[in-house]
Design a protein around this motif. Structure first.
Motif, PDB file in Angstrom:
ATOM      1  N   ARG A   4       0.873  -1.176   0.000  1.00  0.00           N
ATOM      2  CA  ARG A   4       0.000   0.000   0.000  1.00  0.00           C
ATOM      3  C   ARG A   4       0.906   1.221   0.000  1.00  0.00           C
ATOM      4  O   ARG A   4       1.909   1.258   0.707  1.00  0.00           O
ATOM      5  N   TRP A   5       0.556   2.207  -0.788  1.00  0.00           N
ATOM      6  CA  TRP A   5       1.340   3.426  -0.899  1.00  0.00           C
ATOM      7  C   TRP A   5       0.564   4.613  -0.365  1.00  0.00           C
ATOM      8  O   TRP A   5      -0.642   4.706  -0.530  1.00  0.00           O
ATOM      9  N   HIS A   6       1.299   5.518   0.239  1.00  0.00           N
ATOM     10  CA  HIS A   6       0.773   6.823   0.616  1.00  0.00           C
ATOM     11  C   HIS A   6       1.270   7.778  -0.468  1.00  0.00           C
ATOM     12  O   HIS A   6       2.470   7.888  -0.718  1.00  0.00           O
ATOM     13  N   VAL A   7       0.341   8.456  -1.148  1.00  0.00           N
ATOM     14  CA  VAL A   7       0.674   9.322  -2.281  1.00  0.00           C
ATOM     15  C   VAL A   7       0.299  10.753  -1.941  1.00  0.00           C
ATOM     16  O   VAL A   7      -0.821  11.026  -1.501  1.00  0.00           O
ATOM     17  N   ASP A  26      -6.635   7.155 -13.361  1.00  0.00           N
ATOM     18  CA  ASP A  26      -7.454   6.706 -12.231  1.00  0.00           C
ATOM     19  C   ASP A  26      -6.847   7.086 -10.889  1.00  0.00           C
ATOM     20  O   ASP A  26      -7.480   6.907  -9.857  1.00  0.00           O
ATOM     21  N   GLY A  27      -5.626   7.610 -10.900  1.00  0.00           N
ATOM     22  CA  GLY A  27      -4.933   7.905  -9.653  1.00  0.00           C
ATOM     23  C   GLY A  27      -4.889   9.370  -9.255  1.00  0.00           C
ATOM     24  O   GLY A  27      -4.664   9.690  -8.094  1.00  0.00           O
ATOM     25  N   PHE A  28      -5.103  10.265 -10.231  1.00  0.00           N
ATOM     26  CA  PHE A  28      -4.957  11.693  -9.970  1.00  0.00           C
ATOM     27  C   PHE A  28      -6.087  12.488 -10.597  1.00  0.00           C
ATOM     28  O   PHE A  28      -6.683  12.070 -11.577  1.00  0.00           O
ATOM     29  N   PRO A  38      -3.982  13.291  -5.467  1.00  0.00           N
ATOM     30  CA  PRO A  38      -4.321  11.882  -5.650  1.00  0.00           C
ATOM     31  C   PRO A  38      -5.809  11.666  -5.398  1.00  0.00           C
ATOM     32  O   PRO A  38      -6.417  12.365  -4.583  1.00  0.00           O
ATOM     33  N   VAL A  39      -6.385  10.702  -6.097  1.00  0.00           N
ATOM     34  CA  VAL A  39      -7.786  10.357  -5.889  1.00  0.00           C
ATOM     35  C   VAL A  39      -7.992   9.864  -4.465  1.00  0.00           C
ATOM     36  O   VAL A  39      -9.006  10.154  -3.839  1.00  0.00           O
ATOM     37  N   VAL A  49       0.922   4.715 -11.300  1.00  0.00           N
ATOM     38  CA  VAL A  49       1.136   5.821 -10.359  1.00  0.00           C
ATOM     39  C   VAL A  49       2.629   6.116 -10.241  1.00  0.00           C
ATOM     40  O   VAL A  49       3.045   7.274 -10.204  1.00  0.00           O
ATOM     41  N   LEU A  50       3.450   5.064 -10.207  1.00  0.00           N
ATOM     42  CA  LEU A  50       4.897   5.263 -10.174  1.00  0.00           C
ATOM     43  C   LEU A  50       5.365   5.971 -11.445  1.00  0.00           C
ATOM     44  O   LEU A  50       6.177   6.900 -11.379  1.00  0.00           O
TER      45      LEU A  50
END
Length: 77
Positions: A4-7, A26-28, A38-39, A49-50
């Motif tokens: 799990r990432w914190h963005v 879908d990520g931003f 970020p969403v 996302v990376l």
């Protein structure tokens, strides 16, 4: 990837180039001021996302591991 990432997006660095949307739609999202966010602040690790973080011209996107805080991007030097 399973992690799990914190963005986060450093809004003082974001110039609204929308490269993040190109790589991870879908990520931003861009707000009305064309600032990215970020969403969701925590999400499953995601290659797109990376790629978005790596393509950001100002390196405004910071990704850390959700449970340990270890840097994913930008990498610690």
């Amino acid at each position: 990837m399973g992690d799990r990432w914190h963005v986060e997006v450093d809004r003082s660095l974001c110039i609204g180039s929308a490269q993040c949307l190109h790589h991870a739609p879908d990520g931003f999202r861009l707000d009305p001021a064309r600032q990215s966010h970020p969403v969701a602040p925590v999400m499953d690790a995601n290659e797109r996302v990376l790629e978005a973080a790596e393509s950001c011209p100002t390196e405004a996107i910071v990704i850390t591991l959700g449970d340990g805080g270890e840097a994913v991007f930008p990498p610690e030097e």
